[in-house]
Each structure stands twice: as structure tokens, then as C-alpha cells.
Design an enzyme around this catalytic site. Structure first.
Site, PDB file in Angstrom:
ATOM      1  N   ASN A 209       8.625  -5.058  -0.258  1.00 53.38           N
ATOM      2  CA  ASN A 209       8.118  -4.692  -1.580  1.00 53.38           C
ATOM      3  C   ASN A 209       9.023  -3.622  -2.184  1.00 53.38           C
ATOM      4  OD1 ASN A 209       7.008  -1.945  -0.838  1.00 53.38           O
ATOM      5  ND2 ASN A 209       5.832  -3.235   0.558  1.00 53.38           N
ATOM      6  N   ASP A 279       1.377  -6.457   4.103  1.00 52.04           N
ATOM      7  CA  ASP A 279       0.104  -6.908   4.667  1.00 52.04           C
ATOM      8  C   ASP A 279       0.276  -8.154   5.542  1.00 52.04           C
ATOM      9  OD1 ASP A 279      -1.381  -4.895   3.546  1.00 52.04           O
ATOM     10  OD2 ASP A 279      -1.669  -5.975   1.667  1.00 52.04           O
ATOM     11  N   LYS A 289      20.213 -17.348  10.671  1.00 51.35           N
ATOM     12  CA  LYS A 289      20.001 -17.581   9.238  1.00 51.35           C
ATOM     13  C   LYS A 289      19.461 -19.001   9.033  1.00 51.35           C
ATOM     14  CE  LYS A 289      22.344 -17.568   4.857  1.00 51.35           C
ATOM     15  NZ  LYS A 289      23.550 -18.047   4.242  1.00 51.35           N
ATOM     16  N   PHE A 324      -3.750   5.864   0.788  1.00 53.94           N
ATOM     17  CA  PHE A 324      -3.387   5.559  -0.600  1.00 53.94           C
ATOM     18  C   PHE A 324      -4.034   4.239  -0.983  1.00 53.94           C
ATOM     19  CE2 PHE A 324      -0.102   8.291  -2.537  1.00 53.94           C
ATOM     20  CZ  PHE A 324      -0.043   9.249  -1.546  1.00 53.94           C
ATOM     21  N   LYS A 338     -11.955   1.148   0.057  1.00 53.12           N
ATOM     22  CA  LYS A 338     -10.926   1.428   1.074  1.00 53.12           C
ATOM     23  C   LYS A 338     -11.248   2.713   1.826  1.00 53.12           C
ATOM     24  CE  LYS A 338      -7.182  -1.182  -0.952  1.00 53.12           C
ATOM     25  NZ  LYS A 338      -6.092  -1.227  -1.892  1.00 53.12           N
TER      26      LYS A 338
HETATM   27  N1  CTP Z   1      -2.041   0.442   4.970  1.00 52.74           N
HETATM   28  C1  CTP Z   1      -1.718   0.489   6.301  1.00 52.74           C
HETATM   29  N2  CTP Z   1      -1.390  -0.653   6.960  1.00 52.74           N
HETATM   30  C2  CTP Z   1      -1.381  -1.820   6.332  1.00 52.74           C
HETATM   31  C3  CTP Z   1      -1.702  -1.900   4.960  1.00 52.74           C
HETATM   32  C4  CTP Z   1      -2.028  -0.736   4.307  1.00 52.74           C
HETATM   33  O1  CTP Z   1      -1.710   1.576   6.877  1.00 52.74           O
HETATM   34  N3  CTP Z   1      -1.056  -2.921   7.009  1.00 52.74           N
HETATM   35  C5  CTP Z   1      -2.424   1.686   4.302  1.00 52.74           C
HETATM   36  C6  CTP Z   1      -1.472   2.144   3.216  1.00 52.74           C
HETATM   37  O2  CTP Z   1      -0.468   3.002   3.749  1.00 52.74           O
HETATM   38  C7  CTP Z   1      -2.412   2.885   2.277  1.00 52.74           C
HETATM   39  C8  CTP Z   1      -3.728   2.144   2.432  1.00 52.74           C
HETATM   40  O3  CTP Z   1      -3.656   1.457   3.671  1.00 52.74           O
HETATM   41  O4  CTP Z   1      -2.624   4.214   2.685  1.00 52.74           O
HETATM   42  C9  CTP Z   1      -4.050   1.166   1.340  1.00 52.74           C
HETATM   43  O5  CTP Z   1      -2.971   0.312   1.097  1.00 52.74           O
HETATM   44  P1  CTP Z   1      -3.063  -0.801  -0.052  1.00 52.74           P
HETATM   45  O6  CTP Z   1      -1.807  -1.602  -0.045  1.00 52.74           O
HETATM   46  O7  CTP Z   1      -3.510  -0.186  -1.348  1.00 52.74           O
HETATM   47  O8  CTP Z   1      -4.275  -1.653   0.416  1.00 52.74           O
HETATM   48  P2  CTP Z   1      -4.434  -2.784   1.476  1.00 52.74           P
HETATM   49  O9  CTP Z   1      -5.244  -2.244   2.610  1.00 52.74           O
HETATM   50  O10 CTP Z   1      -3.109  -3.370   1.836  1.00 52.74           O
HETATM   51  O11 CTP Z   1      -5.350  -3.821   0.692  1.00 52.74           O
HETATM   52  P3  CTP Z   1      -4.990  -4.743  -0.577  1.00 52.74           P
HETATM   53  O12 CTP Z   1      -3.510  -5.023  -0.494  1.00 52.74           O
HETATM   54  O13 CTP Z   1      -5.826  -5.928  -0.357  1.00 52.74           O
HETATM   55  O14 CTP Z   1      -5.373  -3.959  -1.788  1.00 52.74           O
END
Ligand code: CTP
Length: 405
Positions: A209, A279, A289, A324, A338
Site C-alpha cells: 500500500n 490485511d 518471477k 490506528f 476497532k
Molecule cells: N493492524 C494490525 N495488523 C493487521 C491489520 C491492522 O496490527 N494485520 C493494525 C493497524 O496497525 C492499525 C489498526 O490495526 O493500528 C487498524 O488498521 P486498519 O487498516 O484501519 O484496520 P483493519 O483492522 O485492517 O480493518 P479494515 O481494513 O477492515 O478497516
């Protein structure tokens, strides 16, 4: 002897060196132990006798006289010091420190120091505003060195301008405030995650990302500025962190980030999960490759472990866990969800609908939402400023409150 702290004062050759004698005295009178290192030129302005009498310690100005205890003096002194103050700092010492030059006792010592350094420049205004000096000062600032700005006034060259060393009381107050702030938080350790994670598809491609890591790095800096020791676990980013209190571990994938965090989390007082962790990761990454042989390529993704949730599930009493949330709709509602689901103490909410917030920009606008029902709006400002406000919030609402319980 029970001292408030160990201050190493560096003095370079300039007329302002006479003010350094008052500075030594101020620190000694206020309960600090003071040692002094000078350049040879400084001793044209003040004498070893005055320095040693006021500091009550042996002066260090020559690298090649062996001290009685036969220690390597510049290393021993840099270990001994809690804080280093160079006052006055000439254009020469500023240039040497910025360029990594070590050709005398003081410049060698400064390169060996891994503690907070304060620099109080003193020189003619034309020299102070020279692009080379300003470039060097910016570089030192970027690397965690605090510049105590010179004042406007009559300079030794009989003209009025900016370049006069800050008054000893001003220097003392800045260093003393910093020291006191550090004192109360220096027992704390934080774990910060930052940046994106890259999940390999094959030998040259990944799922990732746009996170730059700036928010997490700014948080690490803001914590370190408070004297807190920081373990920063960073995904791929071009950012650098040179604050001596920040220990950085670089990782690529969510799984590597989780593994790096596990042992560090157990000993952390504060956990800030600012990383934009992927995620999902490709289920079967290829070590080679992938060739363009089929018309359409199917990738099967599997969920990664939620690092925040995993670590917060083992939250200890008095540990503060900050997460976050990056949202595009129903922001507050989703962030509150969350907060609960991940067992965090607070969530820093970024809305991608806010201009100037989110990935790839140097500014942010956030809401702090916590389990105590607070929703604190932090208006649009630089990520560095936002980080300072978040750290202050953590100290006021969690660390200081926990202390009283
Ligand atoms: N986070 C984490 N590990 C993951 C995904 C997220 O530790 N695999 C943590 C991020 O560092 C952040 C928080 O979870 O502090 C929320 O991340 P965010 O991307 O907003 O949410 P997600 O839990 O990934 O949910 P969604 O993408 O469905 O909103």
C-alpha cells in the site's frame, strides 16, 4: 555523590567562551556534575584554571595526554555524560560535526556521543546566515541535535545582528527542562510499528500500500524526545531515524512484523501500532518471477495475522495500547468498533475523506477515540506536530493516570 545528572560542556574558540564560565557555574549550583572539553582555541579566551575551579573536574582538551585511570578519555566521557552542551559552538565545530570530522579532542568526543546534544552557535551574523552554516545546522537538527538559537544584539565585531550566543540562563533553562522531562519518562519503553508491509507475489512483485511511514516515524521521534526508549519496527520505507533513543528493526511482511514485535511488546509500556499492515498476503508466493504465460492470473490471498489484536490480547496492567484506524465512511463508528474488537486503549482515527490526511502526505488530521469516552479532535497540521500531540495525550491520559493508581 548524588547529582541531578552529568553535563558535559564543550567550549570552542570565540569571545562568548567567557559566558561558558557562568554556564558551568549555573549547572553546578543546580546540582549537576559538570565536566568540560574544549578546543585549543577556546583556551585563548578562558583558562584551564577557571574551568577546573568552577567545574571541580579535570579539563579535557588534549587527546594525547593519557588520563591517570588509562581510559580512552573521549569514549569514557561520552559514556559518562547524560547530556552534551556545546556553547559557544563556532562555525568550525558545527561544520565538523555535520561532516563527521574528528581532528581534536572535542570533535572526536562529539562523534562518540550517543546522548542528547545541544549546540549554542555564536558567530558573526554573516557567518551565521551563510548557506553552508545553515545547511550544517539543518542537517544536525534533522539528526536530533537541538540548536539553541543565537540572539540578536551587539556582536564582538561591533555590529548589531543575529549571532550572539544565547545567554547562559537561557541555555541552562532549555537543557534543565529537557533533562527534567526526560528524567520522569526515561524508565519507559515504547514499541512503534510504522510503514506498509509488502507481501510477496513472486520474486519481483508484492501486494502493498501507499503508506510512507511518516506518522509512525514521527511518533517514534516524539516519544524519544520525551526521553522514552523506542523500538521502531518498520516496513519498507525510505525514511531514516537517527535519534539515539530509537532502535530500529526493518521488516518486509506482516508476518515478519508480528514476529519482530512479539518479544518487544512484552517489555513495552506503550504500544503504538501505526503501521498500515497488509490485511492479506498471497497464499503461494513464487520464488521465481511469474512469466506472462496465461491470459488471466488468479492470486489467492490469505488473511495476515492482526498484529494489534494479537499483542493487545496479551496486554499487561498499565500497558497502553494505541491503534490506528484508516476509514473512508462511518469513521467514528468503525473506529469505536476497532477499539473494542482489538482491545486497544485508544484509536487514532484518520479519515480519507479529510483533505491533507492519510497516506503519502506530510500533514494529517485525526481524532483520538478512547475507552474512557473521549473523542479529541486534532486539527490539520504536520504529522510531526500531530505525533507530539498524540504523545502528550498518552502521557496525560494514560501514563500519569496509571502512575496515580
Ligand atoms: N493492524 C494490525 N495488523 C493487521 C491489520 C491492522 O496490527 N494485520 C493494525 C493497524 O496497525 C492499525 C489498526 O490495526 O493500528 C487498524 O488498521 P486498519 O487498516 O484501519 O484496520 P483493519 O483492522 O485492517 O480493518 P479494515 O481494513 O477492515 O478497516
Amino acid at each position: 555523590m548524588n547529582t541531578k545528572g552529568n553535563i558535559l560542556i564543550g567550549i570552542t574558540g570565540g569571545i562568548a567562551a567567557y559566558k561558558s564560565l557562568s554556564l558551568i557555574r549555573l549547572f553546578v549550583q543546580n546540582g549537576y556534575e559538570v565536566k568540560v572539553a574544549t578546543t585549543k582555541n577556546a583556551l585563548n579566551f578562558i583558562t584551564p584554571l577557571s574551568i577546573e575551579t568552577l567545574s571541580n573536574n579535570t579539563l579535557y582538551s588534549d587527546m594525547f595526554t593519557l588520563p591517570s585511570n588509562r581510559q580512552v578519555e573521549h569514549i569514557a566521557l561520552s559514556d559518562w555524560a547524560d547530556v552534551v552542551v556545546v556553547a559557544p559552538a563556532s562555525a568550525n565545530i558545527i561544520g565538523k560535526l555535520a561532516s563527521g570530522i574528528a581532528d581534536d579532542a572535542l570533535s572526536t568526543l562529539l562523534l562518540a556521543v550517543k546522548k542528547k546534544i545541544y549546540i549554542a552557535p555564536a558567530m558573526n551574523e554573516r557567518m551565521f546566515t551563510h548557506f553552508s552554516v545553515q545547511k550544517n545546522l539543518s542537517f544536525l537538527r534533522e539528526n536530533g541535535i537541538q540548536i539553541i538559537e543565537p540572539e540578536e544584539g551587539f556582536l564582538a565585531c561591533k555590529v548589531k545582528g543575529k549571532g550572539r550566543m544565547a545567554e547562559p540562563e537561557t541555555i541552562f533553562n532549555i537543557v534543565n527542562d529537557g533533562f527534567e522531562a526526560k528524567e520522569s519518562f526515561s524508565h519507559l519503553t515504547a514499541l512503534v510499528t510504522a510503514g506498509p508491509t509488502y507481501e510477496p507475489i513472486d520474486a519481483v512483485r508484492f501486494v502493498g500500500n501507499y503508506s510512507s511511514g511518516l506518522m509512525g516515524f514521527s511518533l517514534a521521534e516524539a516519544l524519544a524526545e520525551k526521553g522514552i526508549r523506542v523500538n521502531l519496527v518498520a516496513g519498507p520505507t525510505h525514511l531514516t531515524s537517527r535519534h539515539p533513543f530509537i532502535q530500529r528493526t526493518d521488516v518486509q511482511t506482516a508476518n515478519e512484523m508480528l514476529n519482530a514485535c512479539k518479544s518487544l511488546a512484552a517489555k513495552a509500556d506503550i504500544l503504538i501500532m501505526a503501521a498500515a499492515v497488509a490485511d492479506y498476503s498471497p497464499e503461494h508466493p513464487s520464488t521465481e518471477k511469474i512469466k506472462k504465460t496465461t491470459k488471466d492470473l488468479q492470486l489467492t490471498l490469505q488473511p495476515t495475522a492482526d498484529i494489534l489484536k494479537t499483542l493487545a490480547a496479551k496486554k499487561k496492567k498499565k500497558q497502553v495500547v494505541v491503534g490506528f484506524a484508516l476509514e473512508t465512511n462511518n469513521e467514528v463508528e468503525n473506529a469505536k468498533k476497532k477499539l473494542k474488537e482489538k482491545n486497544a486503549d485508544c484509536i487514532i482515527l484518520n479519515s480519507l475523506r479529510d483533505e491533507g490526511a492519510g497516506f503519502g502526505v506530510t500533514t494529517n488530521k485525526v481524532k483520538i477515540i478512547d475507552t474512557k469516552g473521549n473523542i479529541i479532535d486534532i486539527p490539520l497540521q504536520s504529522k510531526k506536530e500531530i505525533a507530539k500531540t498524540i504523545v502528550q495525550y498518552i502521557i496525560t491520559h494514560h501514563i500519569n493516570k496509571n502512575k496515580k493508581q
